[in-house]
Design a protein around this motif. Sequence first.
Motif, short mmCIF file in Angstrom:
data_model
loop_
_atom_site.label_atom_id
_atom_site.label_comp_id
_atom_site.label_asym_id
_atom_site.label_seq_id
_atom_site.Cartn_x
_atom_site.Cartn_y
_atom_site.Cartn_z
N HIS A 161 2.94 8.46 3.96
CA HIS A 161 3.10 7.42 2.94
C HIS A 161 4.57 7.08 2.66
O HIS A 161 5.00 6.96 1.51
CB HIS A 161 2.39 7.81 1.65
CG HIS A 161 1.01 8.34 1.85
ND1 HIS A 161 0.04 7.63 2.51
CD2 HIS A 161 0.44 9.52 1.49
CE1 HIS A 161 -1.08 8.35 2.54
NE2 HIS A 161 -0.86 9.49 1.95
N HIS A 162 5.35 6.94 3.72
CA HIS A 162 6.76 6.55 3.53
C HIS A 162 6.83 5.18 2.85
O HIS A 162 6.04 4.29 3.11
CB HIS A 162 7.49 6.50 4.88
CG HIS A 162 7.69 7.86 5.48
ND1 HIS A 162 8.55 8.79 4.95
CD2 HIS A 162 7.13 8.44 6.58
CE1 HIS A 162 8.52 9.87 5.69
NE2 HIS A 162 7.66 9.70 6.68
N GLY A 163 7.80 5.05 1.95
CA GLY A 163 7.97 3.79 1.23
C GLY A 163 7.10 3.67 0.01
O GLY A 163 7.15 2.66 -0.69
N GLU A 164 6.30 4.72 -0.29
CA GLU A 164 5.39 4.66 -1.43
C GLU A 164 5.79 5.67 -2.50
O GLU A 164 6.50 6.64 -2.24
CB GLU A 164 3.94 4.93 -0.97
CG GLU A 164 3.41 3.86 -0.04
CD GLU A 164 1.95 4.08 0.30
OE1 GLU A 164 1.32 3.13 0.80
OE2 GLU A 164 1.42 5.19 0.09
N LYS A 165 5.28 5.41 -3.72
CA LYS A 165 5.52 6.32 -4.84
C LYS A 165 4.35 7.29 -4.94
O LYS A 165 3.20 6.87 -5.06
CB LYS A 165 5.67 5.52 -6.13
CG LYS A 165 6.92 4.67 -6.16
CD LYS A 165 6.96 3.77 -7.37
CE LYS A 165 7.14 4.54 -8.64
NZ LYS A 165 7.42 3.65 -9.79
N ARG A 166 4.68 8.57 -4.89
CA ARG A 166 3.64 9.60 -4.86
C ARG A 166 3.81 10.54 -6.06
O ARG A 166 4.92 11.02 -6.33
CB ARG A 166 3.74 10.39 -3.56
CG ARG A 166 3.37 9.60 -2.33
CD ARG A 166 4.18 10.03 -1.11
NE ARG A 166 5.50 9.43 -1.09
CZ ARG A 166 6.44 9.73 -0.22
NH1 ARG A 166 6.21 10.61 0.72
NH2 ARG A 166 7.62 9.14 -0.29
N ARG B 111 11.18 3.51 -5.42
CA ARG B 111 10.03 3.15 -4.60
C ARG B 111 9.63 4.31 -3.70
O ARG B 111 8.58 4.92 -3.88
CB ARG B 111 10.35 1.92 -3.73
CG ARG B 111 10.26 0.59 -4.43
CD ARG B 111 8.95 0.32 -5.15
NE ARG B 111 7.75 0.63 -4.37
CZ ARG B 111 6.54 0.80 -4.91
NH1 ARG B 111 6.36 0.72 -6.20
NH2 ARG B 111 5.50 1.04 -4.14
N ASP B 112 10.45 4.65 -2.74
CA ASP B 112 10.11 5.69 -1.77
C ASP B 112 10.50 7.05 -2.34
O ASP B 112 11.61 7.54 -2.12
CB ASP B 112 10.84 5.43 -0.45
CG ASP B 112 10.44 6.42 0.64
OD1 ASP B 112 9.55 7.25 0.39
OD2 ASP B 112 11.03 6.36 1.73
N CYS B 113 9.58 7.68 -3.10
CA CYS B 113 9.94 8.92 -3.79
C CYS B 113 8.68 9.68 -4.20
O CYS B 113 7.56 9.18 -4.11
CB CYS B 113 10.80 8.63 -5.02
SG CYS B 113 9.98 7.56 -6.22
N ASP C 288 1.44 4.68 -6.14
CA ASP C 288 0.65 4.44 -4.93
C ASP C 288 -0.32 5.57 -4.62
O ASP C 288 -1.47 5.31 -4.24
CB ASP C 288 1.59 4.23 -3.73
CG ASP C 288 2.47 3.01 -3.89
OD1 ASP C 288 1.91 1.91 -4.01
OD2 ASP C 288 3.70 3.16 -3.91
N SER D 124 5.94 15.04 3.02
CA SER D 124 7.15 14.35 3.52
C SER D 124 6.85 13.45 4.70
O SER D 124 7.60 12.50 4.97
CB SER D 124 8.21 15.38 3.91
OG SER D 124 7.79 16.15 5.02
N THR E 102 13.27 12.10 -1.60
CA THR E 102 13.76 11.87 -2.96
C THR E 102 12.70 12.36 -3.93
O THR E 102 11.59 11.83 -3.99
CB THR E 102 14.03 10.37 -3.21
OG1 THR E 102 14.99 9.90 -2.26
CG2 THR E 102 14.54 10.13 -4.62
#
Length: 706
Positions: free
Chosen positions: A261-266, A313-315, A333, A258, A289
């Motif tokens: 890598h904010h704003g990235e898809k993990r 995106r950010d999730c 990402d 959490s 999310t």
Amino acid sequence: MTNAPQSAASTRSSSMSEASGLAPALEYHVANTLGWPDLRPLQRAAVQPVVSGADCLLIAPTAGGKTEAASFPILTRMVDEGWSGLSVIYVAPLKALLNNLLPRLEQYTAWLGRRVTLWHGDVGESARRAILSEPPDILLTTPESLEAMLVSRRVDHQLLFRGLRAVVADEIHAFAAADRGWHLVAVLERLQRIASGRIQRVGLSATLGNPAEVLAWYQGSNATAGPGQVVAAGDPPAAPDITLDYVGSLTNAALVISSLHHGEKRLVFCESRAQAEQLSFDLREQGVTVFVSHSSLSLDERRQSERAFAEARDCVIVSTSTLELGIDIGDLDRMIQIDSPRSVGSFLQRLGRTGRRAGTSRNALFLATEHENFLRAAGLLHLWAGGFVEPITPPPSPHHIAAQQFLALALQESRFARATWREWWSDSPVMADGEVVLDYLVSEGFLAEDSGWLVIGPAAERVFGGRNFLELLSTFVSGLELVVQVGRKQIGSVEPISLNQGVLRREKPLLLAGRAWRVRSVDWERHVVEVEEDAVRGKTRWSSSPLSESFEMVRARRDVLLGADPGVVLSQRAQALLPRLREEWATRVDPDGIVMERGEKGVTLWSMAGLRAHETLAAALPVEYEARSTNETIVLSSVFPVDGISGLDLTEALPFVPEQAVDGLKFSAALPPNLARATLAERFVDREGAAAVARARYSVTHQRTS
């Protein structure tokens, strides 16, 4: 879509810089509709061998364009040779992968005025009737659905499959490593007997340690005309960015994920459904999310998660191995691995989900939750850094698949001649002991004999006949699960072990789809659990067997403990932990041989060879030694002598197989009990690993009395 001009001159005037050898209309659309200046390396290298009709295994790194490498040349054959009707079958191990491939292949076939359609367990009856009334040129399906078509009385399989000319098997390593692979190649032999001409076999994979052997296995009877061609191309990808970290718990893993890598898809891989559920809940608690994907979630729930993840995106999406194969979930990402996968090949598949977008690179972050899992991950990464990839070996002795094939053939043909059964499978190794299996099926009433003809017998009707022999069509065992639903919406399913007294008394909620659910009622006859959403963390269990690790995986862990470099970046926590673990294990590993611990209750050999090798050794030892095994050790009685393993004869050693394990072998009811046990034992034996232990020297330095 408007078809391309049909003259070669007009099409190639607007095409790639170099003629590809594809059909002119295809080449035109690749250049002008897709806007590709050229084919990718594997796609160009595959054209000639596939167009020639040779059996091929096409290998390229993940995202190397393998689907097009197979489909473009096969479509070229279709045009050049005037194929009509159903001429190509494309099989994959996952329905989701087939769903994902459909839009791409629909576009490619439309360029040529051809059609592709989907047929698997989620396709409705009306769509199936449409396929049978007007067969497509290409059918996307699974081996189980192929079998269902062959045995169905509503399908004229002689008419449907007589024009079959090629079969493409995607992710062939996933087939070859399991019984589904034996089932696939056996079904292909039956299709070959129905088809009017030779069926070309094309396999696709990104990770294979022994491609020539896998291709020969896949070829089956086609190999009599000569070996196939392994086509491997594409520059190796740039070195990935890999970090190993130790976090100590799933809750801590959620905190780390959490915060990074904010704003990235993990994409986060877990090694169990229960682990995936707990992590998803914890991530939601952190305001992330999050979406979930695993085999016990409903189809609708999985599709919603995968679609939402692809568009967001950010999730984070948390998955078991269900997203390991080539399902498109959009630009990704980061790949994060909780603990460790089971093999290097599995890790490579997961790593390949990243770095697909221009300007990005492959990456992986390992978050170990326990010391044991940290060492397992370090060992795996040490193997990977050394270039090791496991060879894919089909499970030996598929006698139970032979039994299934005999019964399926009786359903397919209504009857078959006992004297000529071999003609249906040529010399397929699936049927190597077919006569023994067939004798048993007849003697026990699974097949009934009349004047040399065999038909389905009363025992087969009794054991497998339910729901139109549905259980006979699938080669993998699925345990009883109860459907979980809120109102009319299905969330997924759970095994009965999750419904303990605390859950049934509404004291504790279940955890499913990353959310907590309080049980309202259970309908045991309908296998349905009615729930309502709750806010308190729940828990769900699924049954699992002890993890049997390979000789190489356990030995790699031993190498790390003896000082080998894992070959990746270690976080500060990992750098601090590794020396401590090496010190803790110092009395159990020795570079010169095996450490023996002799205590009051017995002897422990720290042979570090994996459960299969240890159980093989145990089978060759006298009963009075009372051998018990783990992946790291063999535990023996106090009467075991120092030289008790030296010189053991392992040629006939077979691990012990408990009766309940035989019950878990699909179709075991149709096998002689001794043959069923031998089948399982042969699949668990590791004579090479056992021999390595038997040859090793014992470490005297670290012997101790506890």
